[in-house]
Design a protein around this motif. Structure first.
Motif, PDB file in Angstrom:
ATOM      1  N   CYS A   1     -13.844  -7.241  -3.062  1.00 42.03           N
ATOM      2  CA  CYS A   1     -13.544  -6.559  -1.806  1.00 42.03           C
ATOM      3  C   CYS A   1     -14.430  -7.152  -0.705  1.00 42.03           C
ATOM      4  CB  CYS A   1     -13.799  -5.060  -1.931  1.00 42.03           C
ATOM      5  SG  CYS A   1     -12.714  -4.228  -3.113  1.00 42.03           S
TER       6      CYS A   1
ATOM      7  N   CYS B   1       0.836  -1.202   0.000  1.00 43.66           N
ATOM      8  CA  CYS B   1       0.000   0.000   0.000  1.00 43.66           C
ATOM      9  C   CYS B   1       0.878   1.261   0.000  1.00 43.66           C
ATOM     10  CB  CYS B   1      -0.917   0.008   1.218  1.00 43.66           C
ATOM     11  SG  CYS B   1      -2.081  -1.368   1.242  1.00 43.66           S
TER      12      CYS B   1
ATOM     13  N   LEU C   1      -0.409  -6.245   2.181  1.00 42.93           N
ATOM     14  CA  LEU C   1      -1.671  -6.977   2.228  1.00 42.93           C
ATOM     15  C   LEU C   1      -1.517  -8.353   1.586  1.00 42.93           C
ATOM     16  CD1 LEU C   1      -4.181  -4.223   0.974  1.00 42.93           C
ATOM     17  CD2 LEU C   1      -3.565  -4.749   3.349  1.00 42.93           C
TER      18      LEU C   1
ATOM     19  N   TRP D   1      -8.946   1.059   4.974  1.00 43.49           N
ATOM     20  CA  TRP D   1      -9.383   0.091   3.964  1.00 43.49           C
ATOM     21  C   TRP D   1      -9.783   0.801   2.670  1.00 43.49           C
ATOM     22  CZ3 TRP D   1     -13.223  -3.386   7.243  1.00 43.49           C
ATOM     23  CH2 TRP D   1     -12.499  -4.041   8.240  1.00 43.49           C
TER      24      TRP D   1
ATOM     25  N   THR E   1     -16.738  -6.747   6.246  1.00 44.86           N
ATOM     26  CA  THR E   1     -16.034  -6.499   7.500  1.00 44.86           C
ATOM     27  C   THR E   1     -15.755  -7.810   8.238  1.00 44.86           C
ATOM     28  OG1 THR E   1     -17.102  -4.347   7.740  1.00 44.86           O
ATOM     29  CG2 THR E   1     -16.143  -5.304   9.724  1.00 44.86           C
TER      30      THR E   1
ATOM     31  N   TYR F   1      -8.166  -7.176   4.106  1.00 49.95           N
ATOM     32  CA  TYR F   1      -7.869  -5.831   4.584  1.00 49.95           C
ATOM     33  C   TYR F   1      -6.815  -5.881   5.685  1.00 49.95           C
ATOM     34  CZ  TYR F   1     -12.427  -4.598   2.499  1.00 49.95           C
ATOM     35  OH  TYR F   1     -13.488  -4.412   1.654  1.00 49.95           O
ATOM     36  N   ARG F   2      -6.110  -4.802   5.869  1.00 52.17           N
ATOM     37  CA  ARG F   2      -5.160  -4.727   6.981  1.00 52.17           C
ATOM     38  C   ARG F   2      -5.882  -4.979   8.306  1.00 52.17           C
ATOM     39  NH1 ARG F   2      -2.467   0.845   6.519  1.00 52.17           N
ATOM     40  NH2 ARG F   2      -2.677   0.316   4.308  1.00 52.17           N
TER      41      ARG F   2
ATOM     42  N   ASP G   1      -6.075   0.467   1.205  1.00 51.00           N
ATOM     43  CA  ASP G   1      -6.088  -0.952   0.831  1.00 51.00           C
ATOM     44  C   ASP G   1      -6.755  -1.193  -0.520  1.00 51.00           C
ATOM     45  OD1 ASP G   1      -5.005  -1.045   3.335  1.00 51.00           O
ATOM     46  OD2 ASP G   1      -6.493  -2.413   4.198  1.00 51.00           O
TER      47      ASP G   1
END
Length: 285
Positions: free
Chosen positions: A36, A11, A17, A86, A39, A65-66, A90
């Motif tokens: 993508c 990133c 990632l 994100w 959550t 995601y991180r 990301d």
């Protein structure tokens, strides 16, 4: 032989990632697809769906995601990841990685839940030719229904603050809601869902670049009638944020597709693969 290639995406801030690149069965001129996640949901959850996409001759990239899954570096209590990271860091890096991998100029973004909520803060939004948001909505707490409407205030106002204080993270795994969340992610999730507009609640506070007005690509939301989070009201709340985009919302009714339930998550299960051609038909139009 593996069906995917493991990648590390760098990133803009240097964070790495974990990602998987799935190559199309046969090369075509179709745009590659970026998946993508929702959550707290890891990249492996989408494997069967993505393999099916490759059988439709699409190159696909998915990532964590991180602070989530294989993109969590070190103890979760030490993670500084946030939802805005994100969207601002990301997703943009994943877009660029997919373009570099395929040599194409744009991608199709398939966002599940949170993955379809953040395009308005993605700096390279112009690299997205269209967005398909699956269970995409703002998750506004007043628009929820069923058990989730009762659970959300407890989770946001009690479980997250207490677990963040004593454990250093938002405890979601015990609720059956994916991976535990970095404390900033949990805090922002609660804040974003407390009022209409989701990420708009951070504009001018912690987020200072807002691209919602500039986005003109087609946006299609698929939501299920039995989804307690992406309800009709919350889907409409998301789409109003993109006044200059061509938007559409399409309801999935379980019985119409021979399912007892679809909800917020089941459409990606192999048991529900009869939904996949329907959910992706705009890619091939």
């Amino acid at each position: 032989m593996s069906t995917f290639e493991n990648l590390t995406i760098s990133c803009a801030d240097g964070y790495g990632l974990s990602a998987r690149f799935y190559k199309a069965k046969h090369p075509t001129q179709q745009l590659p697809v970026l998946v993508c996640p929702a959550t707290g949901i890891t990249q492996g959850f989408y494997h069967d769906f993505i393999v099916w996409l490759t059988e439709q001759d699409l190159d696909v990239l998915v990532f964590d995601y991180r602070g989530i899954g294989a993109s969590l570096h070190g103890p979760i209590r030490q993670s500084n990841a946030s939802i805005q990271d994100w969207g601002q860091l990301d997703i943009p890096a994943a877009i660029q990685a997919l373009l570099a991998k395929t040599g194409k100029q744009q991608v199709t973004l398939i966002g599940h839940s949170a993955g379809g909520q953040l395009l308005g803060v993605v700096p390279n939004y112009d690299k997205v030719a269209q967005m398909i948001a699956i269970s995409g909505s703002t998750g506004h707490i007043k628009g929820l229904k069923g058990r989730t409407k009762q659970l959300a205030p407890v989770m946001f106002n009690l479980i997250f603050p207490v677990s963040s204080l004593f454990k250093g993270y938002g405890a979601t795994k015990m609720l059956g809601m994916g991976e535990n969340l970095p404390k900033k992610v949990a805090k922002q999730w609660a804040q974003f869902c407390s009022k209409p507009g989701y990420v708009m609640n951070a504009i001018g506070k912690t987020i200072f670049e807002d691209f919602h007005q500039e986005i003109q690509c087609p946006i299609t939301v698929y939501w299920s009638s039995d989804d307690e989070i992406a309800t009709q009201a919350n889907v409409q709340d998301l789409l109003r944020l993109y006044p200059n985009a061509t938007t559409d919302m399409i309801e999935l009714k379980p019985q119409a597709h021979d399912h007892k339930a679809i909800g917020h998550m089941l459409m990606f299960r192999k048991s529900h693969q009869n939904l996949w051609p329907f959910m992706t038909k705009t890619i091939f139009n």
